[in-house]
Design a protein around this motif. Structure first.
Motif: not given
Length: 559
Positions: A166-178, A217-222, A241-251
């Protein structure tokens, strides 16, 4: 017929791993079932139960099916275990051998592996003699398969193929080959907002509280609400706070794919461990970024700050909260309230906030002095110094930049110019040596110089070449640091310009500009001795020691 041969209560065990699925029908659960049922009926075994592990690796013996099988065998529910071959039971030769050679005989359990001609009731069976070798081969196969799979995964990662389920919160996986991430609203806007809030000095806890108050809504509820992806984890449906920290560290939010961030200990031990950064695979600019590099860097800077700040009794975070240190003992200075003052007319009630040394507050005058200073006075001192720098930039930006650069580099322009000149000399000499060393060989072959002189010259030139390469590397690093210092100074000036018309010191201003502040001892009410406040700025005072890790260092700014 032996006692063991009279055992007829059979348990049939089937296993298929994800890797085995590539082998097709021959290893399928259905095919194993046909083979084992046929064998059991032809040999007069009563099928008591069937045990299935579908999608489980043979190196893992914590499989639910095999664990239930072993419990039933030990309890006496079954006394015969039938598998298609040894590899179906497991691919860890130590554990397989432990069961077939020690545990099963102890509980009088008959073990049959049809394809490998193994039957523990037949002592003279040639398959029994080969069992240890076959177990070793099965484990080698597991190890070899694991290496091949890892190589394929690494190759796909380098090719920029997105491998997460699954793509991280804020994205969805595309339909392209990659299957690259595609921006998803309104989640993407929420991600951008949390980065902006963090960069402004707001803590992850406060961000989470804000999102909860606004009913976001939280990422899982969304994902469950918008895409119908069920949330299988226990959830309080609240941002933390743990969820926010995790998202803030996702490159991923920078538009880059950073993959293979974790791995397993080995093909046997599936415990997940974090990889070193240099072992991760990064492919840049693969998809649309939600967060700019500048905003990302500000958040990283905020995480590295010496303070996150604490709320006062009035529920606010003071501009310099957590950034003020005692110049003598290095402890943080804490806010304290003074509510009364005694005089000849009796106690007078008033309200005043000040900073005092944390060591003094905890342990008394034997550890340090109070270093008392009113918060409003310290705020004004810091604000005036910031304004003086802003004024300097407005009046003569070129001169201000040069001064900030000297402060950042801690070396003169002349020293930098000398480094560049020396680097040029080294490169020229290395080019000469690359021509000289082969010519010495040619002179030796042509008989123009004796062998002992040739050896001496080569030793001398190679030693010089080695030393020059080391010096070149060191100088290139110094000059690269200088280039970064210029970028830091430009960023510092850019930040100063954003606060040209700010009427008072704010928390956001301090978090963007101030690294920390140290306060010298209060000279006393009637003393004429000057009191020094040392202000260390971000980006241009990056070489300064954090106060709690030093006793007393050089002054960066005197007021």
């Amino acid at each position: 017929m032996s006692k063991q041969k009279n055992n007829t209560k059979a348990g049939l065990y089937y296993r298929l791993s994800k890797d085995d699925e590539r082998a097709g029908e021959s290893l399928s659960i259905e095919n194993q079932k046909r083979i084992l049922e046929k064998y059991a009926h032809e040999n007069g075994f009563e099928i008591v139960d069937e045990y299935i592990d579908d999608g489980w690796s043979g190196t893992n013996f914590n499989r639910p099916g095999v664990q239930r099988l072993l419990e039933d065998a030990k309890s006496g529910k079954i006394n015969v275990i039938i598998v298609k071959d040894l590899s179906r039971f497991g691919r860890n030769y130590i554990e397989v051998g432990q069961y077939t050679e020690y545990i099963f005989p102890t509980y009088n359990i008959r073990f049959i592996a049809i394809g490998d001609n193994v039957d523990s009731a037949e002592n003279e069976n040639s398959g029994m003699d080969m069992t240890p070798i076959m177990n070793v081969f099965n484990e080698w196969h597991a190890a070899n398969t694991s290496k091949k799979i890892r190589a394929v995964i690494e190759s796909n990662a380098k090719a920029g193929k997105y491998r997460s389920n699954q793509a991280p919160y804020g994205y969805v996986k595309g339909d392209d080959e990659k299957r690259l991430p595609v921006r998803d609203e309104p989640a993407a806007s929420n991600v951008l907002r949390m980065f902006e809030m963090r960069a402004s000095g707001i803590s992850p806890h406060k961000i989470a509280q804000t999102f909860n108050d606004e009913g976001i809504a939280t990422p899982s509820d969304y994902k469950e609400e918008k895409f119908g992806i069920p949330n299988t984890r226990h959830s309080h449906h609240m941002w933390s706070a743990a969820t926010i920290k995790q998202l803030l560290l996702n490159p991923t939010y920078l538009g880059h794919l950073v993959q293979l961030r974790t791995t397993t200990v080995s093909y046997k031990n599936k415990k997940t461990v974090k990889r070193d950064p240099d072992e991760m695979i990064t492919v840049y600019n693969t998809h649309e970024a939600i967060v700019s590099q500048e905003l990302w860097d500000k958040c990283r800077e905020m995480e590295a700050s010496v303070s996150q700040g604490k709320k006062t009794k009035r529920g606010i975070v003071l501009p310099l909260s957590g950034l003020v240190y005692c110049a003598d003992c290095g402890n943080k200075m804490y806010m304290k309230y003074n509510n009364t003052r005694h005089s000849r007319k009796g106690p007078r009630v008033f309200y005043r906030e000040n900073y005092t040394c944390g060591s003094y507050e905890k342990f008394g005058p034997e550890s340090c002095s109070s270093h008392y200073i009113q918060i409003k006075i310290l705020n004004q001192i810091v604000l005036e110094d910031i304004r003086s720098k802003i004024s300097y930039v407005e009046t003569d930006e070129k001169a201000a930049r040069e001064e900030f650069l000297r402060r950042s580099e801690k070396k003169s322009v002349a020293e930098t110019a000398a480094d560049r000149k020396r680097l040029g000399q080294i490169k020229a000499r290395l080019t000469e040596l690359e021509k000289i060393i082969p010519s010495v060989y040619e002179d030796k072959v042509a008989g123009r110089i004796p062998e002992d002189i040739c050896v001496g010259l080569l030793e001398k030139y190679r030693k010089e070449q080695s030393e020059l390469k080391k010096e070149r590397t060191a100088l290139e690093k110094k000059l690269a640091d200088n280039a970064q210092s210029k970028n830091d100074v430009d960023e510092f000036i850019k930040r100063l310009k954003t606060y040209m018309n700010v009427p008072e010191l704010t928390r956001e201003m301090c978090m963007e500009l101030i690294e920390f502040v140290t306060v010298d001892e209060c000279p006393g009410r009637y003393s004429k001795e000057p009191r020094e406040i040392h202000i260390y700025y971000k980006l241009i005072d990056k070489n300064a020691d954090i106060p709690q890790y030093r006793h007393k260092s050089e002054i960066s700014e005197d007021i």
